[in-house]
Write an enzyme that holds these catalytic residues in place. Structure first.
Site, PDB file in Angstrom:
ATOM      1  N   ASP A 114      -0.704   5.668   3.659  1.00  0.00           N
ATOM      2  CA  ASP A 114      -1.495   5.190   4.803  1.00  0.00           C
ATOM      3  C   ASP A 114      -1.004   3.840   5.322  1.00  0.00           C
ATOM      4  O   ASP A 114      -1.348   3.440   6.421  1.00  0.00           O
ATOM      5  CB  ASP A 114      -2.961   5.063   4.390  1.00  0.00           C
ATOM      6  CG  ASP A 114      -3.520   6.377   3.870  1.00  0.00           C
ATOM      7  OD1 ASP A 114      -3.200   7.424   4.461  1.00  0.00           O
ATOM      8  OD2 ASP A 114      -4.246   6.360   2.860  1.00  0.00           O
ATOM      9  N   ARG A 123      -8.263   9.502  -7.704  1.00  0.00           N
ATOM     10  CA  ARG A 123      -9.208   8.435  -7.334  1.00  0.00           C
ATOM     11  C   ARG A 123     -10.281   8.339  -8.405  1.00  0.00           C
ATOM     12  O   ARG A 123     -10.899   9.318  -8.779  1.00  0.00           O
ATOM     13  CB  ARG A 123      -9.866   8.784  -5.998  1.00  0.00           C
ATOM     14  CG  ARG A 123      -8.849   9.032  -4.904  1.00  0.00           C
ATOM     15  CD  ARG A 123      -9.455   9.292  -3.558  1.00  0.00           C
ATOM     16  NE  ARG A 123      -8.474   9.984  -2.719  1.00  0.00           N
ATOM     17  CZ  ARG A 123      -7.334   9.456  -2.312  1.00  0.00           C
ATOM     18  NH1 ARG A 123      -7.035   8.222  -2.652  1.00  0.00           N
ATOM     19  NH2 ARG A 123      -6.478  10.149  -1.580  1.00  0.00           N
ATOM     20  N   TYR A 124     -10.521   7.149  -8.884  1.00  0.00           N
ATOM     21  CA  TYR A 124     -11.524   6.952  -9.921  1.00  0.00           C
ATOM     22  C   TYR A 124     -11.922   5.483  -9.879  1.00  0.00           C
ATOM     23  O   TYR A 124     -11.059   4.605  -9.938  1.00  0.00           O
ATOM     24  CB  TYR A 124     -10.930   7.296 -11.288  1.00  0.00           C
ATOM     25  CG  TYR A 124     -11.948   7.360 -12.397  1.00  0.00           C
ATOM     26  CD1 TYR A 124     -12.622   8.556 -12.666  1.00  0.00           C
ATOM     27  CD2 TYR A 124     -12.243   6.247 -13.168  1.00  0.00           C
ATOM     28  CE1 TYR A 124     -13.570   8.630 -13.675  1.00  0.00           C
ATOM     29  CE2 TYR A 124     -13.191   6.313 -14.179  1.00  0.00           C
ATOM     30  CZ  TYR A 124     -13.845   7.507 -14.430  1.00  0.00           C
ATOM     31  OH  TYR A 124     -14.774   7.587 -15.431  1.00  0.00           O
ATOM     32  N   GLY A 149      -2.516   1.661  -4.461  1.00  0.00           N
ATOM     33  CA  GLY A 149      -2.799   1.053  -3.166  1.00  0.00           C
ATOM     34  C   GLY A 149      -3.924   0.034  -3.270  1.00  0.00           C
ATOM     35  O   GLY A 149      -4.091  -0.624  -4.303  1.00  0.00           O
ATOM     36  N   ASN A 150      -4.721  -0.078  -2.190  1.00  0.00           N
ATOM     37  CA  ASN A 150      -5.803  -1.064  -2.132  1.00  0.00           C
ATOM     38  C   ASN A 150      -6.762  -0.999  -3.312  1.00  0.00           C
ATOM     39  O   ASN A 150      -7.067  -2.009  -3.932  1.00  0.00           O
ATOM     40  CB  ASN A 150      -6.621  -0.837  -0.855  1.00  0.00           C
ATOM     41  CG  ASN A 150      -5.975  -1.506   0.337  1.00  0.00           C
ATOM     42  OD1 ASN A 150      -5.519  -2.631   0.231  1.00  0.00           O
ATOM     43  ND2 ASN A 150      -5.912  -0.809   1.452  1.00  0.00           N
ATOM     44  N   GLY A 151      -7.259   0.224  -3.578  1.00  0.00           N
ATOM     45  CA  GLY A 151      -8.249   0.382  -4.636  1.00  0.00           C
ATOM     46  C   GLY A 151      -7.676  -0.028  -5.982  1.00  0.00           C
ATOM     47  O   GLY A 151      -8.367  -0.616  -6.820  1.00  0.00           O
ATOM     48  N   THR A 152      -6.395   0.279  -6.173  1.00  0.00           N
ATOM     49  CA  THR A 152      -5.719  -0.038  -7.428  1.00  0.00           C
ATOM     50  C   THR A 152      -5.604  -1.545  -7.629  1.00  0.00           C
ATOM     51  O   THR A 152      -5.881  -2.069  -8.716  1.00  0.00           O
ATOM     52  CB  THR A 152      -4.310   0.604  -7.422  1.00  0.00           C
ATOM     53  OG1 THR A 152      -4.466   2.013  -7.253  1.00  0.00           O
ATOM     54  CG2 THR A 152      -3.565   0.311  -8.710  1.00  0.00           C
ATOM     55  N   GLY A 168      -3.895   8.563  -4.439  1.00  0.00           N
ATOM     56  CA  GLY A 168      -3.225   9.806  -4.052  1.00  0.00           C
ATOM     57  C   GLY A 168      -1.739   9.728  -4.360  1.00  0.00           C
ATOM     58  O   GLY A 168      -1.154   8.649  -4.287  1.00  0.00           O
TER      59      GLY A 168
END
Lengths: 389, 389
Positions: free
Chosen positions: A140, A81-82, A109-112, A18
């Site tokens: 977040d 987001r992907y 962030g985390n996912g990245t 995001g």
């Protein structure tokens, strides 16, 4: 050796997840530090752009535009987001190799960081020497390995401000509407919801209760706080994090996209629950995308640190750092000062989501002390509300 | 005669309707101008306080507190929607008479001026000489007899800013979410919704379509604009006023309180409609109470005029004005300057709600020229978004 490290790199950079109000500041600072003596390729729309080869070569116009976005919310390259499949990761590394891109940087962030770590493993498997760097970003504040992440301070400032403003609005409307349920972002961590209490000075000002995702919300507790506040102050301002589970229920998903759960709607659930059990006027207020994009609420500290993360990252790349994220720590000086240290991507992935620690779960004052430098707010500006009769 | 007019008055003042970010500035300016040589009684919670005799006498503490609230959103005396019955109007005039209150002042919008006009008629019927003054306030700008009302400029600034910020956020997320439906306040008038287009500079920036309550929204039109914008720009940012009727449906009421309709929810209706008919990710964003209470988005012009309305009202009371509202008009000078003129309460009541005039319905540029001085915004700060591939 030093000369080799400082030879011209071919760097690809993207923004993922995001957007925030300051992610473009990180990108601009990074680009400014490197575009004159390194080759830059920009990745559009985060990891989707990596998988689908949506690349943009650095031209004067593109560089100018990215630098001009320094103070603009959103993500100038596109983010989103992907989740990369294993096959896409393998292909992506091949593509980077074909294009002779030797350095990959993502702001996220985390996912990245998780995706970057997978790409790293795949590059090793393919015997491709790829330098990898993560730059932190999240509203977040659930990213591990760092005291806080750029984007969070501005979002926290927004949440703190609007909670205070909305508390005064609600007090003024108490003969019409008694209960307001403010829903914040935060995913599974209560950092942002807890920030809603930062500017509370008087008992009758809200929030009168903050529900955090770190523990399930029992309806009796909610009703108790609403009853107490409406009795004592005429109104109840309740803040709830999007990740809260009501009673034994699960989190409320707004939708599910590419296997990702997008949280949202718990405030409406609570509104319904209050309507069922109590005779008050109640309204759910979802704070929405303003939390991550409001240009009027950017924290000066947050903006400065977003810039610093970009330029520190650029320096580290020159120095040969790889497989790490730029992390922010507090110096041991009395005055607030951030220190930048490398944290390995592996450590971040292994640490998982960073929840609100126990010391802040019930102690607003301790949390405020921690948050204060990040939000940069003058606390002394509202007088107490007039007493009720 | 002049001496009689300037004898000590016993003035009761209240705030009514929804709060704004600057209604306390009007109250503070009014009180500052009069508290030293007139007797003041404060009415809590708008007309409910008048009906139920919730009065607060001026003490040093109360005066200090009201003056200290000058820059605080909300309504320091309490406001709120409350409709007086005929019996309550009659009783209220009796109570004012018993307390020897000879002057009644309310800060409010359409409903407030209507109530004041009824109180005036009742005072005449009871042969009680009551001086009445209305001070304008509304974020919806639907109050007749004035070019605009304090509260509107700050709300318009908030809507313009967040629409621009949210447009950049949406562009960044276009691989995940393509359509966002922003819902603004405004009741039956499109002033605030139209303000969402004020900061639009580039075709790909939103809003790509603004639905105003002055005309019903046909779904084909909505779908057409969404299709066109998503095709050309990858996203569609749609703004809809809370008072819009979708197709042949009626307005969406959030709830009904004391016979008053509270609008809200049309963005969710549109989200559902888009989900039924189009294959896109769509999200409704209700801007909520921030519109009327955001301290970070106060317009300097709006704040100044809110102060002026209070002090001009105080001066007029000294001069004997009655049965009027302080109205803002534009001077004929080239530079923007507001001029204060009295408008009779009767005229305001007879004029009804002030809709967005025909000249602004389809002409954003003409509207922007009108709005510009009220919102006080530097237009030149965002660079164009990077072109899509």
């Amino acid at each position: 050796m030093k000369g080799a490290k400082e030879s011209m790199k071919h760097i690809a950079i993207g923004q993922a997840g995001g957007p925030t109000a300051v992610i473009n500041a990180t990108l601009a600072a990074f680009v400014r530090a490197l575009y004159k003596d390194h080759s830059l390729t920009f990745i559009r729309n985060g990891f989707e752009g990596l998988a689908k080869e949506k690349f943009l070569q650095a031209s004067d116009n593109v560089i100018d535009n990215i630098l001009a976005h320094e103070k603009v919310p959103g993500a100038s390259l596109g983010a989103g987001r992907y989740t990369l499949s294993e096959e896409q990761i393998s292909q992506s590394v091949q593509v980077l190799q074909d294009l002779q891109i030797d350095t990959l940087v993502f702001i996220g962030g985390n996912g990245t960081m998780e995706a970057m770590d997978k790409i790293k493993d795949e590059a090793i498997r393919q015997h491709y020497q790829l330098q990898l760097l993560g730059l932190p970003k999240t509203v977040d504040n659930d990213l591990a390995g760092t005291d806080h992440s750029p984007g969070f301070g501005s979002a926290a400032r927004y949440v703190a401000q609007v909670t205070r403003d909305m508390g005064r609005d609600l007090l003024a409307m108490n003969n019409f509407e008694q209960v307001r349920i403010i829903e914040t972002m935060g995913r599974n961590a209560g950092w942002l919801a807890r920030a809603s209490g930062f500017l509370k000075e008087y008992e009758n000002d809200g929030p009168h209760f903050i529900a955090l995702p770190e523990k399930p919300l029992r309806p009796e507790i909610l009703f108790h706080h609403i009853k107490k506040a409406t009795r004592d102050y005429g109104v109840a301002l309740i803040v709830v994090s999007e990740g809260v589970c009501l009673d034994k229920g699960s989190q409320i998903e707004r939708e599910r996209v590419n296997g990702h759960s997008v949280l949202g709607g718990i405030s409406k659930e609570i509104e319904n629950k209050v309507n069922e059990h109590m005779n008050v006027m109640v309204r759910a207020e979802l704070l929405g995308m303003n939390q991550r994009s409001c240009s009027a609420s950017v924290s000066a500290t947050d903006y400065t640190e977003a810039i610093q993360v970009g330029s520190v990252g650029a320096r580290w790349l020159r120095e040969g750092a790889t497989d790490v994220m730029v992390s922010l720590q507090r110096s041991e000086n009395t005055a607030y000062e951030s220190v930048f240290t490398p944290v390995s991507l592996k450590t971040i992935v292994q640490s998982g989501e960073r929840k609100l620690p126990a010391k802040f779960l019930n102690d607003q004052a301790a949390y405020n002390e921690w948050l204060s430098p990040l939000i940069g707010y003058d606390l002394s500006s509202y007088p107490p509300p007039l007493q009720r009769r």
